[in-house]
Design a protein around this motif. Structure first.
Motif, mmCIF file in Angstrom:
data_model
loop_
_atom_site.group_PDB
_atom_site.id
_atom_site.type_symbol
_atom_site.label_atom_id
_atom_site.label_comp_id
_atom_site.label_asym_id
_atom_site.label_seq_id
_atom_site.Cartn_x
_atom_site.Cartn_y
_atom_site.Cartn_z
ATOM 1 N N THR A 90 -73.357 -4.149 -67.012
ATOM 2 C CA THR A 90 -73.885 -2.793 -67.222
ATOM 3 C C THR A 90 -75.003 -2.861 -68.242
ATOM 4 O OG1 THR A 90 -71.791 -1.680 -66.710
ATOM 5 C CG2 THR A 90 -73.364 -0.462 -68.065
ATOM 6 N N ALA A 139 -74.064 -1.801 -62.991
ATOM 7 C CA ALA A 139 -74.450 -0.420 -63.280
ATOM 8 C C ALA A 139 -75.627 -0.369 -64.234
ATOM 9 C CB ALA A 139 -73.276 0.356 -63.871
ATOM 10 N N VAL A 141 -77.181 2.578 -66.625
ATOM 11 C CA VAL A 141 -76.888 3.905 -67.156
ATOM 12 C C VAL A 141 -78.050 4.326 -68.046
ATOM 13 C CG1 VAL A 141 -75.264 5.343 -68.428
ATOM 14 C CG2 VAL A 141 -74.414 3.374 -67.119
ATOM 15 N N SER A 184 -75.127 0.701 -59.160
ATOM 16 C CA SER A 184 -74.972 2.118 -59.470
ATOM 17 C C SER A 184 -76.012 2.511 -60.511
ATOM 18 C CB SER A 184 -73.559 2.373 -60.014
ATOM 19 O OG SER A 184 -73.432 3.681 -60.524
ATOM 20 N N THR A 186 -76.963 5.730 -62.905
ATOM 21 C CA THR A 186 -76.464 7.008 -63.409
ATOM 22 C C THR A 186 -77.402 7.563 -64.469
ATOM 23 O OG1 THR A 186 -74.162 6.340 -63.049
ATOM 24 C CG2 THR A 186 -74.534 8.174 -64.570
ATOM 25 N N VAL A 188 -77.234 10.138 -67.505
ATOM 26 C CA VAL A 188 -76.355 10.903 -68.388
ATOM 27 C C VAL A 188 -77.201 11.955 -69.097
ATOM 28 C CG1 VAL A 188 -74.820 10.776 -70.389
ATOM 29 C CG2 VAL A 188 -74.785 8.951 -68.675
ATOM 30 N N SER A 224 -68.676 9.278 -71.498
ATOM 31 C CA SER A 224 -69.392 9.424 -70.230
ATOM 32 C C SER A 224 -70.078 8.127 -69.827
ATOM 33 C CB SER A 224 -70.422 10.554 -70.337
ATOM 34 O OG SER A 224 -69.785 11.793 -70.580
ATOM 35 N N HIS A 227 -67.450 5.688 -68.703
ATOM 36 C CA HIS A 227 -66.984 6.090 -67.368
ATOM 37 C C HIS A 227 -67.982 5.632 -66.302
ATOM 38 C CE1 HIS A 227 -65.377 8.652 -64.139
ATOM 39 N NE2 HIS A 227 -66.644 8.949 -63.881
ATOM 40 N N ALA A 228 -69.275 5.850 -66.536
ATOM 41 C CA ALA A 228 -70.297 5.472 -65.555
ATOM 42 C C ALA A 228 -70.393 3.959 -65.387
ATOM 43 C CB ALA A 228 -71.648 6.043 -65.967
ATOM 44 N N GLU A 233 -71.571 7.055 -60.545
ATOM 45 C CA GLU A 233 -71.861 8.484 -60.655
ATOM 46 C C GLU A 233 -73.367 8.670 -60.532
ATOM 47 O OE1 GLU A 233 -69.871 11.043 -60.949
ATOM 48 O OE2 GLU A 233 -67.965 10.297 -61.751
ATOM 49 N N VAL A 236 -74.198 12.730 -64.907
ATOM 50 C CA VAL A 236 -73.092 13.213 -65.724
ATOM 51 C C VAL A 236 -73.671 14.141 -66.785
ATOM 52 C CG1 VAL A 236 -71.184 12.642 -67.256
ATOM 53 C CG2 VAL A 236 -71.754 11.084 -65.379
ATOM 54 N N THR A 310 -65.763 14.428 -64.139
ATOM 55 C CA THR A 310 -65.694 12.997 -63.852
ATOM 56 C C THR A 310 -64.294 12.564 -63.437
ATOM 57 O OG1 THR A 310 -65.346 12.564 -66.226
ATOM 58 C CG2 THR A 310 -67.600 12.411 -65.398
#
Length: 365
Positions: A90, A139, A141, A184, A186, A188, A224, A227-228, A233, A236, A310
């Protein structure tokens, strides 16, 4: 291809802007949950202190002194992750700079510098991360803001940068999905968060600045992001206030302009002279580990809205129904002209935020 994300305790996470505010809260939370960390920021002393803190608690972390506006520095962050851990799972783009002031009173050079970090730094990080994760999955983010959806008066340059972040993030997500990359992406979007944001900002107003309520704790953002890192997601919103500001912008933008013009200048100023410009973290690193700001009002430690949003399809459906009800009630109250109550705009979320989380924003005088 649907990204298959690892549990946090099996991940290596890269975090930029890791020594302050949301980045620091995320680093601490991810380390507590077992992730190995590559933490990056401009201040070597603060990074060393953070790594010592994490390792003393049994965690695993390595620091990289980096300015994300320099693509070479960003590539070096990835290289350290490769050399130390064999890669990363990530990548969190969190580093940012902040300005308060009218657009016509803010030097263009400072706006450009803000964009170099908030937009170009995030772009460099995202592209480097995407290249690394295309084959192995993971991911990205990106930390945007509620101002990704709705510009905030007195924070026009910052709002513009976060609008750019939203556009870039959406395009990157589509391109990776179109090529079938298991990544992924995301965005935020926090509401106002009790970080050192006002103290670290460059201030061109005539008073000390603050955050407009409702204000949430940085741990709400950290939860958050974590979580992502584990669950794909798209977006968020951190805090019911963020979601409802976005809805007001979508459905009643003219009315919301009026609310901003009447209330949000005063809500971002304190009745005292501005701090010395030399104390900001815009021109130089603060050199300290600091998660919280000095917000003098109520700070919501949790967002029940974000937790519901979420928590799977059922939670999302309930939030959507509640948010629609909250929007209608908020518009009704605003149109009466006597009161703009953020608790009303943010409260009815059917299992989301309750009144104890979001106090009233204020009242017209």
């Amino acid at each position: 291809m649907t990204p298959q994300l690892k549990p946090l305790d099996e991940q290596v996470m890269v975090i930029t802007g890791a020594t302050s505010g949301n980045g620091l809260a995320t680093a601490r939370m991810a380390a507590d949950r077992g992730a190995s960390l590559v933490v990056a920021a401009r201040s070597e002393d603060a990074l060393d202190e953070l790594v010592d803190e994490i390792t003393a608690d049994g965690g695993d972390a390595v620091a990289v002194v980096a300015d994300v506006s320099d693509r070479g520095d960003v590539e070096r962050i990835a290289a350290v992750a490769e050399d130390t851990y064999g890669g990363f799972d990530t990548w969190v783009n969190n580093a940012g700079k902040f300005i308060y002031g009218r657009l016509d009173e803010t030097p263009v050079e400072d706006m450009r510098e803000l964009f170099e970090v908030n937009v170009w730094g995030l772009l460099y990080g995202s592209l480097v991360a995407a290249e690394h994760l295309r084959d192995r999955g993971g991911a990205i983010v990106n930390v945007g803001s509620v101002t990704s959806e709705r510009a905030l008066i007195l924070q026009g340059a910052y709002s513009a940068s976060k609008h750019a972040v939203k556009g870039f993030t959406e395009a990157l997500r589509m391109e990776l999905a179109e090529e079938g990359a298991p990544v992924s992406v995301t965005l935020v979007k926090p509401a106002a968060i009790d970080t050192p944001y006002p103290e670290h900002a460059k201030n061109y107003t005539d008073s000390e600045v603050t955050l407009p309520p409702p204000v949430y704790a940085p741990e709400t953002v950290a939860r958050s992001i974590c979580h992502a890192a584990e669950h794909p997601e798209r977006d968020v919103y951190v805090g019911g206030a963020a979601k409802n500001m976005a809805q007001m912008e979508q459905y009643v933008p003219g009315l919301f302009d009026t609310v901003m013009e009447k209330l949000f200048v005063g809500l971002q100023k304190r009745d005292r002279p501005p701090r010395r410009q030399s104390g900001n973290a815009f021109d130089r690193p603060s050199g300290e580990l600091r998660e919280r700001g000095d917000h003098e009002g109520h700070v919501a430690e949790r967002s029940l809205y974000t937790r519901a949003a979420t928590s799977g399809r059922k939670g999302k459906a309930l939030v959507a129904l509640g948010a629609a009800a909250a929007l209608g009630y908020g518009v009704y109250r605003a149109m009466r002209g006597s009161e703009v109550d953020a608790a009303a705009v943010s409260s009815a979320k059917l299992g989301a935020d309750d009144r104890s989380e979001v106090p009233p924003v204020g009242r017209e005088r």
